[in-house]
Design an enzyme around this catalytic site. Structure first.
Site, mmCIF file in Angstrom:
data_model
loop_
_atom_site.group_PDB
_atom_site.id
_atom_site.type_symbol
_atom_site.label_atom_id
_atom_site.label_comp_id
_atom_site.label_asym_id
_atom_site.label_seq_id
_atom_site.Cartn_x
_atom_site.Cartn_y
_atom_site.Cartn_z
ATOM 1 N N TYR A 135 -7.025 15.007 1.379
ATOM 2 C CA TYR A 135 -6.163 15.832 0.530
ATOM 3 C C TYR A 135 -7.036 16.537 -0.517
ATOM 4 O O TYR A 135 -8.260 16.448 -0.468
ATOM 5 C CB TYR A 135 -5.038 14.971 -0.065
ATOM 6 C CG TYR A 135 -4.159 14.407 1.032
ATOM 7 C CD1 TYR A 135 -3.493 15.271 1.910
ATOM 8 C CD2 TYR A 135 -4.038 13.043 1.248
ATOM 9 C CE1 TYR A 135 -2.717 14.781 2.958
ATOM 10 C CE2 TYR A 135 -3.268 12.543 2.294
ATOM 11 C CZ TYR A 135 -2.617 13.423 3.144
ATOM 12 O OH TYR A 135 -1.862 12.949 4.193
ATOM 13 N N SER A 171 0.835 -1.203 0.000
ATOM 14 C CA SER A 171 0.000 0.000 0.000
ATOM 15 C C SER A 171 0.874 1.258 0.000
ATOM 16 O O SER A 171 1.991 1.229 0.525
ATOM 17 C CB SER A 171 -0.868 -0.038 1.260
ATOM 18 O OG SER A 171 -1.961 0.828 1.132
ATOM 19 N N PRO A 172 0.386 2.351 -0.597
ATOM 20 C CA PRO A 172 1.199 3.571 -0.631
ATOM 21 C C PRO A 172 1.587 4.023 0.779
ATOM 22 O O PRO A 172 0.734 4.074 1.666
ATOM 23 C CB PRO A 172 0.269 4.612 -1.263
ATOM 24 C CG PRO A 172 -0.788 3.836 -1.945
ATOM 25 C CD PRO A 172 -0.921 2.538 -1.234
ATOM 26 N N GLN A 228 1.242 6.597 -7.146
ATOM 27 C CA GLN A 228 0.037 7.288 -6.671
ATOM 28 C C GLN A 228 0.283 8.794 -6.795
ATOM 29 O O GLN A 228 1.233 9.307 -6.205
ATOM 30 C CB GLN A 228 -0.229 6.942 -5.207
ATOM 31 C CG GLN A 228 -1.541 7.522 -4.686
ATOM 32 C CD GLN A 228 -1.707 7.369 -3.168
ATOM 33 O OE1 GLN A 228 -0.867 7.841 -2.402
ATOM 34 N NE2 GLN A 228 -2.773 6.705 -2.754
ATOM 35 N N ARG A 276 1.472 -1.239 6.888
ATOM 36 C CA ARG A 276 2.375 -1.462 8.021
ATOM 37 C C ARG A 276 2.973 -2.859 8.071
ATOM 38 O O ARG A 276 4.147 -3.003 8.424
ATOM 39 C CB ARG A 276 1.655 -1.107 9.326
ATOM 40 C CG ARG A 276 1.455 0.394 9.461
ATOM 41 C CD ARG A 276 0.438 0.756 10.495
ATOM 42 N NE ARG A 276 -0.897 0.295 10.136
ATOM 43 C CZ ARG A 276 -1.962 0.431 10.903
ATOM 44 N NH1 ARG A 276 -1.848 1.009 12.075
ATOM 45 N NH2 ARG A 276 -3.146 -0.013 10.497
ATOM 46 N N ARG A 306 -8.034 5.953 -5.297
ATOM 47 C CA ARG A 306 -8.196 5.685 -3.860
ATOM 48 C C ARG A 306 -9.203 6.678 -3.287
ATOM 49 O O ARG A 306 -9.089 7.884 -3.501
ATOM 50 C CB ARG A 306 -6.859 5.787 -3.131
ATOM 51 C CG ARG A 306 -7.007 5.545 -1.641
ATOM 52 C CD ARG A 306 -5.680 5.364 -0.933
ATOM 53 N NE ARG A 306 -5.388 3.948 -0.770
ATOM 54 C CZ ARG A 306 -4.638 3.431 0.216
ATOM 55 N NH1 ARG A 306 -4.084 4.229 1.115
ATOM 56 N NH2 ARG A 306 -4.424 2.146 0.304
#
Ligand SMILES: Cc1cc2nc3c(=O)[nH]c(=O)nc-3n(C[C@H](O)[C@H](O)[C@H](O)COP(=O)(O)OP(=O)(O)OC[C@H]3O[C@@H](n4cnc5c(N)ncnc54)[C@H](O)[C@@H]3O)c2cc1C
Ligand SMILES: Cc1cc2nc3c(=O)[nH]c(=O)nc-3n(C[C@H](O)[C@H](O)[C@H](O)COP(=O)(O)O)c2cc1C
Length: 875
Positions: free
Chosen positions: A682, A521-522, A600, A824, A730
């Site tokens: 964002y 994952s980013p 991304q 993570r 996303r």
């Protein structure tokens, strides 16, 4: 980008083991002869020992209770302490296992609780349900000198409801705590092994589950009898005096007064109850025959989807629960039907399941399930227990189990702790994690049934697997232990080649075929200088690519210097940055053939110009802040973050061009996949959320308007990005905040991007507003991905607290996700995928070790413990 906090239960066992008095925290129990191990109630697993099978019979018919089994007499309407009762051995701690109450086992001084005057002697119990009665019996057994009264407003034989399911774990606790009750229960149980799922005329059976159930009325009779024989005073047909009165007159007041607890209401200031009423209606009914399995049956009626949950609780009786969404319930006319009409109509709708037989009611009514959560469980000397303290949706069969386990823990804590405040605190500390874990599983199960209509189109085996794994407690791996043939069939239907776990099946997006379903994952590394990815990024992303994932995503790469979150964020707005990214993609393609790398692209919007993650996440810079832009002039944290300027037409068009230019560079860099970041508050996410977009022009207001700018950006990028390469988006599928984006909105957002050519939706949640209230837990975001996938048929990437390969396999096989992104776990272990393959004995093409690493592709031996053992006994 803020990493979400570690979710409870993410990394390991979801269910802490309940403690039993005197056993030092573990109940180790040898099943009594003829006692089927019962690893799980529906969806309530954790016990991995599969239940004994019944191979020849194919299916075990529910077993009848032993004749004349219960030697526990039913209690009279008010059973006063008996003058003739055999005194209970006060010195005998309720340790395991006491075979015979009359011949107590020797105990050591260490386990005999010394009598303490501080222990409660006068105990009042409000409510004679399973929780209140069992607590009364145990506390009396532990302290025969105690004066205990139970108030029950109903008559002893008035009990509502039908059968209750108890797990092996709970029974183990009961066995240790009170063998008399245990023996009586044991003789009453009907046991069975299979779950039948009936859907669109097909019955699919999954075996090896192991259930034990008995009638609620019989359970209460046994508890009445036990209480009476111990000398507990039972006051039937008598509402309890007000809680405050009892609190003044008794040392301890146990409020076991059920889901509608008046005691809880009386001290709402302290308990701070939160009660959520859900959107389905259900009714408890019974049938006068025994189902030979736990039966889930789905009926697709003209009014909508309804489901039946049925299980036997006596050789000639089964509990039948019918549930449906409220709008279906109304459309079917149940809202105006009386008890008999409802019962008859349910019997008609599920005539096939019932073999044309009637259903029976017992003061049954349609109810909406209420989830009860309390911030605190005690107030002075008053303590909540069972449904009064917490509820868990019936579909995981845990209400009675939790109440009984609460009673066990409370009695143990009262014995063990020096005084009452310590005992009540210890009780809550011990029970809360168990209860919360069960409530999380129950919530997942409840939601699954709420969304049932979205799953009915799934292929039959996938539907059945999805249903069985809905609470997340049953997984691919433990279902395989219970019934390998069933799991094999689901895998075959899914398209797994023999010996290939679901996560190692390829997946194609446009012209890109990923060799497996794992995505790195980013993750922003905040380690760039002037937006240029350096050696750190090469090593970081290179290592993850060598680690075997099908797709490695870059962090959010910013489309302009002002669009960075922090000064350490990377960009794709200069040729130097593009050259540095080319170095990364070349490394991945050259040294990890078969791994794809995606970029991304995003813009920080109102969350820009902040410190590096480890210096103060979302905090403005001490100096050198740049001007930030957003949909509306609403700061992220008023008084802390800058007020952004609202973008005008020129600003919007400039940013759109920046996204397109970065896309062109990304294509030249050789990225295989492009993701547009419209999540986490964002810039583009800020347009989508009603909480952050207050515009009154064509880019604000309705969801269509709020989607307009993100879609314009997407279109501009799609126009530049090569046709054969996939694009994903996303999103934050919920803001976890009042008035924000909802799961329903997320489906519409996904629909719009898919219509514009998005090949998959990467479904994250939250981080849009600082005062969000997320419900963290294992795989907590996947229901949002699942919903989009099953509503639209659009591929989805699930992400968030997915930490085990077992979860990945389960999500894929259940049709809740097409790809699973892990963030993570890849910081913890760059070789996460290769290690998952090794753990599953998979050595195929979907997870190849790089040649230079092949020598290390087996788990290193663990040292001396692996050595062959000498023979030390002669038998
Ligand atoms: C109608 C109904 C049917 C159910 N049927 C089933 C079933 O078939 N199978 C199953 O597994 N679970 C069933 N349940 C759920 C299950 O009963 C509970 O989860 C479980 O019993 C919890 O135990 P408890 O002791 O905490 O509460 P409860 O069993 O609810 O017991 C609380 C008791 O307190 C009494 N009470 C409340 N206020 C007062 C007062 N002021 N004074 C005196 N007495 C009071 C009530 O009459 C009740 O007997 C049913 C629940 C309901 C409401
Ligand atoms: C250090 C760190 C940085 C992150 N940066 C980004 C990011 O740049 N873009 C993004 O979409 N998500 C980012 N995330 C969120 C992750 O992609 C992921 O959605 C989230 O951590 C939940 O997944 P997990 O439970 O597997 O960690 C970041 C997470 C972490 C831990």
């Amino acid at each position: 980008m803020t990493p979400p906090p570690a979710a409870p239960g993410v990394t390991g066992e979801e269910r802490p083991t309940p403690r039993f008095p005197g056993t030092g925290g573990q109940a180790s129990r040898t099943p009594a002869a003829g006692f089927a191990a019962t690893p799980a109630a529906p969806g309530v697993t954790g016990e991995e020992s599969p239940a004994p099978r019944f191979p020849e019979a194919g299916r075990q018919a529910p077993r009848a209770p032993a004749a004349g089994a219960a030697d526990v007499p039913p209690a009279p309407a008010e059973a006063a302490p008996s003058a003739h009762r055999t005194p209970q051995p006060a010195a005998v701690a309720p340790t395991a296992p006491v075979d015979d109450e009359q011949t107590p086992q020797p105990t050591t001084a260490a386990v005999i609780p010394a009598p303490r005057p501080s222990r409660p002697l006068r105990i009042g119990v409000i409510g004679g349900g399973p929780g209140g009665l069992y607590a009364a019996a145990l506390l009396k057994r532990l302290g025969p000198e105690r004066d205990i009264t139970v108030w029950e407003r109903n008559a002893p034989d008035d009990t509502f409801g039908f059968g209750v399911v108890l797990s092996d774990e709970t029974l183990g606790g009961i066995e240790h705590a009170d063998p008399v009750i245990y023996r009586a229960l044991q003789d009453e149980f009907v046991r069975w092994d299979d779950i039948d799922i009936v859907h669109r005329g097909r019955t699919l059976t999954s075996g090896g589950h192991g259930f034990a159930a008995l009638g609620r009325r019989r359970l209460l009779e046994i508890l009445h009898g036990r209480c009476a024989s111990l000398g507990v005073r039972l006051r039937f047909c008598t509402p309890a005096p007000p809680a405050a009165e009892l609190a003044a007159a008794y040392d301890l007041v146990i409020a076991a007064d059920g889901v509608h607890s008046l005691t809880r209401d009386a001290h709402a200031d302290t308990f701070a109850p939160r009660i959520t009423t859900h959107r389905c209606r259900y009714i408890w009914l019974a049938a006068d025959f025994a189902f030979d399995a736990f039966r889930f049956e789905i009926a697709e009626t003209a009014h909508g989807v309804m489901q039946l949950h049925g299980y036997p609780y006596a050789p000639d009786a089964s509990t039948v629960i019918i549930e449906m969404r409220e709008e279906v319930w109304r459309a079917a006319g149940f809202d105006t039907a009386d008890e008999q009409e409802s019962t008859d109509l349910c019997a008609k709708i599920f005539a096939e399941a019932l073999g044309g037989r009637a259903l029976r009611s017992n003061s049954s009514s349609w109810v909406a399930f209420r989830t009860v959560v309390n911030d605190r469980w005690s107030h002075g000397n008053t303590v909540l227990l069972g449904d009064a303290a917490h509820t868990a949706h019936f579909s995981i069969g845990s209400g009675t189990k939790l109440a009984v386990e609460d009673a066990l823990a409370l009695a143990a804590c009262v014995e063990e702790q020096p005084d009452l405040p310590a005992a009540l605190a210890a009780y809550e500390t011990e029970r809360r994690p168990v209860v919360e874990s069960t409530q999380r599983a129950a919530a997942a199960s409840l939601r699954w049934f709420e969304e049932l209509a979205g799953y009915v189109e799934q292929p039959p085996r996938q539907f059945a697997f999805n249903l069985l794994t809905r609470s997340r407690r049953v997984t691919h791996d433990n279902l395989r232990l219970r019934d390998a043939a069933f799991t094999d069939a689901v895998e075959r239907d899914f398209g797994c080649p023999p010996g290939t776990p679901p996560m190692f099946t390829p997946f194609t997006l446009r012209g890109l075929t990923l060799r497996n379903r794992v995505v790195v994952s980013p993750m922003d590394m905040y380690s760039a200088v002037n937006g240029v990815p350096g050696d750190f990024h090469l090593v970081h992303l290179g290592a993850r690519a060598l680690g075997g994932a099908g797709l490695v995503m870059t962090e959010m790469v910013c489309v302009s210097a002002e669009g960075r979150i922090t000064p350490g964020c990377t960009g794709l707005y200069t040729p130097e940055q593009a050259a540095a990214w080319r170095r990364v993609t070349d490394f991945v393609h050259d040294h990890s053939p078969g791994t794809a790398i995606g970029v991304q692209l995003g813009h920080s919007g109102r969350k820009g110009s902040t410190k590096l993650m480890w210096d103060g996440i979302d905090q403005p810079l001490d100096e050198g802040n740049w001007r930030i832009a957003a949909a509306s002039p609403i700061p992220y944290r008023p008084g802390v973050n800058q007020v952004p300027h609202a973008l005008d037409r020129v600003g919007l068009s400039d940013i759109r061009e920046q996204f397109a230019a970065a896309t062109g560079r990304a294509a030249h860099c050789g990225f295989d996949l492009l993701e547009l970041h419209c999540a986490h508050g964002y810039l583009l996410s800020g347009f989508l959320s009603p909480l952050t977009n207050g515009r009154t022009d064509a880019y604000g207001g309705s969801l269509d308007n709020r989607l307009r700018f993100p879609l314009e950006v997407f279109d501009a990028m799609r126009g530049v990005w090569p046709d054969d390469r996939p694009m994903t988006v996303r999103i934050s599928a919920t803001d976890w905040a009042q008035g924000g984006t909802t799961a329903e909105d997320a489906v519409e957002i996904a629909r719009a991007f898919a219509a514009h050519g998005a090949d998959a939706i990467d479904v994250s949640t939250g981080q849009v507003v600082p005062d969000e209230q997320p419900e963290y837990g294992r795989s907590y975001q996947t229901p949002y991905a699942d919903r989009i996938r099953n509503a639209l048929g659009v591929p989805v990437i699930a992400v968030g607290a997915i930490s085990s390969w077992d979860d990945v396999n389960s999500l894929l096989l259940a049709g809740r996700a097409d790809l699973c992104a892990l963030a993570r776990p890849h910081l913890y272990d760059p070789h996460w995928t290769l290690h998952a393959a090794a753990d599953q004995d998979y050595a195929g093409a979907a997870a190849l070790w790089p040649d230079p690493y092949r020598a290390g592709s087996r788990k290193p031996p663990a040292g001396r413990t692996d050595a062959p053992k000498p023979r030390l006994t002669l038998s």
